[in-house]
Write a protein that holds these residues in place. Structure first.
Motif, PDB file in Angstrom:
ATOM      1  N   LEU A  57       0.806  -1.225   0.000  1.00  0.00           N
ATOM      2  CA  LEU A  57       0.000   0.000   0.000  1.00  0.00           C
ATOM      3  C   LEU A  57       0.841   1.279   0.000  1.00  0.00           C
ATOM      4  O   LEU A  57       0.296   2.359  -0.135  1.00  0.00           O
ATOM      5  N   VAL A  58       2.163   1.141   0.173  1.00  0.00           N
ATOM      6  CA  VAL A  58       2.997   2.332   0.391  1.00  0.00           C
ATOM      7  C   VAL A  58       4.158   2.496  -0.585  1.00  0.00           C
ATOM      8  O   VAL A  58       4.952   3.425  -0.450  1.00  0.00           O
ATOM      9  N   GLY A  59       4.307   1.617  -1.560  1.00  0.00           N
ATOM     10  CA  GLY A  59       5.381   1.742  -2.537  1.00  0.00           C
ATOM     11  C   GLY A  59       6.737   1.295  -2.035  1.00  0.00           C
ATOM     12  O   GLY A  59       7.756   1.916  -2.348  1.00  0.00           O
ATOM     13  N   ALA A  60       6.778   0.223  -1.273  1.00  0.00           N
ATOM     14  CA  ALA A  60       8.035  -0.294  -0.730  1.00  0.00           C
ATOM     15  C   ALA A  60       8.887  -0.906  -1.839  1.00  0.00           C
ATOM     16  O   ALA A  60       8.372  -1.369  -2.853  1.00  0.00           O
ATOM     17  N   GLY A  61      10.201  -0.907  -1.607  1.00  0.00           N
ATOM     18  CA  GLY A  61      11.127  -1.489  -2.573  1.00  0.00           C
ATOM     19  C   GLY A  61      11.951  -2.595  -1.945  1.00  0.00           C
ATOM     20  O   GLY A  61      12.010  -2.733  -0.717  1.00  0.00           O
ATOM     21  N   ILE A  62      12.608  -3.362  -2.794  1.00  0.00           N
ATOM     22  CA  ILE A  62      13.448  -4.470  -2.325  1.00  0.00           C
ATOM     23  C   ILE A  62      14.537  -3.925  -1.408  1.00  0.00           C
ATOM     24  O   ILE A  62      15.156  -2.906  -1.693  1.00  0.00           O
ATOM     25  N   GLY A  63      14.726  -4.615  -0.285  1.00  0.00           N
ATOM     26  CA  GLY A  63      15.751  -4.237   0.680  1.00  0.00           C
ATOM     27  C   GLY A  63      15.250  -3.361   1.814  1.00  0.00           C
ATOM     28  O   GLY A  63      15.945  -3.185   2.809  1.00  0.00           O
ATOM     29  N   GLU A  64      14.047  -2.821   1.698  1.00  0.00           N
ATOM     30  CA  GLU A  64      13.528  -1.938   2.749  1.00  0.00           C
ATOM     31  C   GLU A  64      12.896  -2.725   3.886  1.00  0.00           C
ATOM     32  O   GLU A  64      12.275  -3.764   3.669  1.00  0.00           O
ATOM     33  N   LYS A  65      13.066  -2.220   5.095  1.00  0.00           N
ATOM     34  CA  LYS A  65      12.369  -2.765   6.260  1.00  0.00           C
ATOM     35  C   LYS A  65      10.990  -2.116   6.278  1.00  0.00           C
ATOM     36  O   LYS A  65      10.848  -0.916   6.042  1.00  0.00           O
ATOM     37  N   ILE A  66       9.995  -2.926   6.597  1.00  0.00           N
ATOM     38  CA  ILE A  66       8.609  -2.484   6.468  1.00  0.00           C
ATOM     39  C   ILE A  66       7.757  -2.940   7.654  1.00  0.00           C
ATOM     40  O   ILE A  66       8.156  -3.814   8.415  1.00  0.00           O
ATOM     41  N   LEU A  67       6.564  -2.360   7.747  1.00  0.00           N
ATOM     42  CA  LEU A  67       5.545  -2.786   8.714  1.00  0.00           C
ATOM     43  C   LEU A  67       4.467  -3.541   7.952  1.00  0.00           C
ATOM     44  O   LEU A  67       3.957  -3.056   6.934  1.00  0.00           O
ATOM     45  N   VAL A  68       4.130  -4.734   8.441  1.00  0.00           N
ATOM     46  CA  VAL A  68       3.149  -5.590   7.776  1.00  0.00           C
ATOM     47  C   VAL A  68       2.022  -5.919   8.751  1.00  0.00           C
ATOM     48  O   VAL A  68       2.273  -6.226   9.916  1.00  0.00           O
ATOM     49  N   ILE A  69       0.796  -5.836   8.259  1.00  0.00           N
ATOM     50  CA  ILE A  69      -0.358  -6.290   9.034  1.00  0.00           C
ATOM     51  C   ILE A  69      -0.943  -7.510   8.326  1.00  0.00           C
ATOM     52  O   ILE A  69      -0.752  -7.685   7.126  1.00  0.00           O
ATOM     53  N   THR A  70      -1.646  -8.348   9.089  1.00  0.00           N
ATOM     54  CA  THR A  70      -2.180  -9.585   8.521  1.00  0.00           C
ATOM     55  C   THR A  70      -3.651  -9.763   8.876  1.00  0.00           C
ATOM     56  O   THR A  70      -4.192  -9.058   9.724  1.00  0.00           O
ATOM     57  N   GLY A  71      -4.262 -10.742   8.214  1.00  0.00           N
ATOM     58  CA  GLY A  71      -5.650 -11.103   8.498  1.00  0.00           C
ATOM     59  C   GLY A  71      -6.656 -10.072   8.039  1.00  0.00           C
ATOM     60  O   GLY A  71      -6.459  -9.377   7.042  1.00  0.00           O
ATOM     61  N   SER A  72      -7.736  -9.948   8.792  1.00  0.00           N
ATOM     62  CA  SER A  72      -8.804  -9.029   8.398  1.00  0.00           C
ATOM     63  C   SER A  72      -8.337  -7.575   8.391  1.00  0.00           C
ATOM     64  O   SER A  72      -8.856  -6.761   7.628  1.00  0.00           O
ATOM     65  N   SER A  73      -7.332  -7.249   9.194  1.00  0.00           N
ATOM     66  CA  SER A  73      -6.775  -5.884   9.177  1.00  0.00           C
ATOM     67  C   SER A  73      -6.185  -5.563   7.809  1.00  0.00           C
ATOM     68  O   SER A  73      -6.289  -4.433   7.334  1.00  0.00           O
ATOM     69  N   ALA A  74      -5.568  -6.540   7.167  1.00  0.00           N
ATOM     70  CA  ALA A  74      -4.998  -6.328   5.830  1.00  0.00           C
ATOM     71  C   ALA A  74      -6.100  -6.069   4.816  1.00  0.00           C
ATOM     72  O   ALA A  74      -5.991  -5.160   3.992  1.00  0.00           O
ATOM     73  N   ARG A  75      -7.165  -6.846   4.881  1.00  0.00           N
ATOM     74  CA  ARG A  75      -8.287  -6.622   3.953  1.00  0.00           C
ATOM     75  C   ARG A  75      -8.902  -5.250   4.184  1.00  0.00           C
ATOM     76  O   ARG A  75      -9.216  -4.533   3.240  1.00  0.00           O
ATOM     77  N   ASN A  76      -9.053  -4.864   5.441  1.00  0.00           N
ATOM     78  CA  ASN A  76      -9.611  -3.542   5.754  1.00  0.00           C
ATOM     79  C   ASN A  76      -8.714  -2.425   5.236  1.00  0.00           C
ATOM     80  O   ASN A  76      -9.197  -1.390   4.782  1.00  0.00           O
ATOM     81  N   ALA A  77      -7.388  -2.627   5.299  1.00  0.00           N
ATOM     82  CA  ALA A  77      -6.455  -1.607   4.822  1.00  0.00           C
ATOM     83  C   ALA A  77      -6.633  -1.362   3.325  1.00  0.00           C
ATOM     84  O   ALA A  77      -6.440  -0.241   2.851  1.00  0.00           O
ATOM     85  N   PHE A  78      -7.018  -2.395   2.582  1.00  0.00           N
ATOM     86  CA  PHE A  78      -7.266  -2.242   1.155  1.00  0.00           C
ATOM     87  C   PHE A  78      -8.668  -1.702   0.883  1.00  0.00           C
ATOM     88  O   PHE A  78      -9.015  -1.436  -0.260  1.00  0.00           O
ATOM     89  N   GLY A  79      -9.468  -1.560   1.929  1.00  0.00           N
ATOM     90  CA  GLY A  79     -10.812  -1.006   1.767  1.00  0.00           C
ATOM     91  C   GLY A  79     -11.795  -1.961   1.119  1.00  0.00           C
ATOM     92  O   GLY A  79     -12.806  -1.537   0.577  1.00  0.00           O
ATOM     93  N   ASN A  80     -11.495  -3.248   1.181  1.00  0.00           N
ATOM     94  CA  ASN A  80     -12.356  -4.229   0.547  1.00  0.00           C
ATOM     95  C   ASN A  80     -12.321  -5.508   1.379  1.00  0.00           C
ATOM     96  O   ASN A  80     -11.379  -6.287   1.296  1.00  0.00           O
TER      97      ASN A  80
END
Length: 93
Positions: free
Chosen positions: A45-68
């Protein structure tokens, strides 16, 4: 929320219609924050690139983040980490 590192891209020309336009990245847990070290796919959702450290959410929170709530996704990249400060870095691999 989990700390991971982007290790690759996924290209899929045929996929569920709910994933149209979703950038898919291969991510791997960082520092033991996700339990095991197995890589998995996350929608970006944020335009991350290879090698970057990121924050990941899982489950229904991930679906909600996509708005669907019907979206066929179970993990989403929701942040790119600029810096981290930790009390005892020796505990983190």
């Amino acid at each position: 929320m989990k700390i991971c590192k982007v290790v690759g891209h996924v290209w899929a020309t045929k996929k569920d219609p709910s994933l149209e336009g979703v950038k898919l990245m291969i991510v791997k847990p960082w520092g033991g924050s996700c339990g095991d070290d197995e890589a998995f796919v996350a929608g970006d959702l944020v335009g991350a690139g290879i090698g970057e450290k990121i924050l990941v959410i899982t489950g229904s929170s991930a679906r909600n983040a996509f708005g669907n709530k019907a979206c066929s996704i179970d993990s989403a990249i929701v942040g790119i980490i600029d810096a981290m400060e930790m009390e005892d870095a020796a505990e983190v691999r």
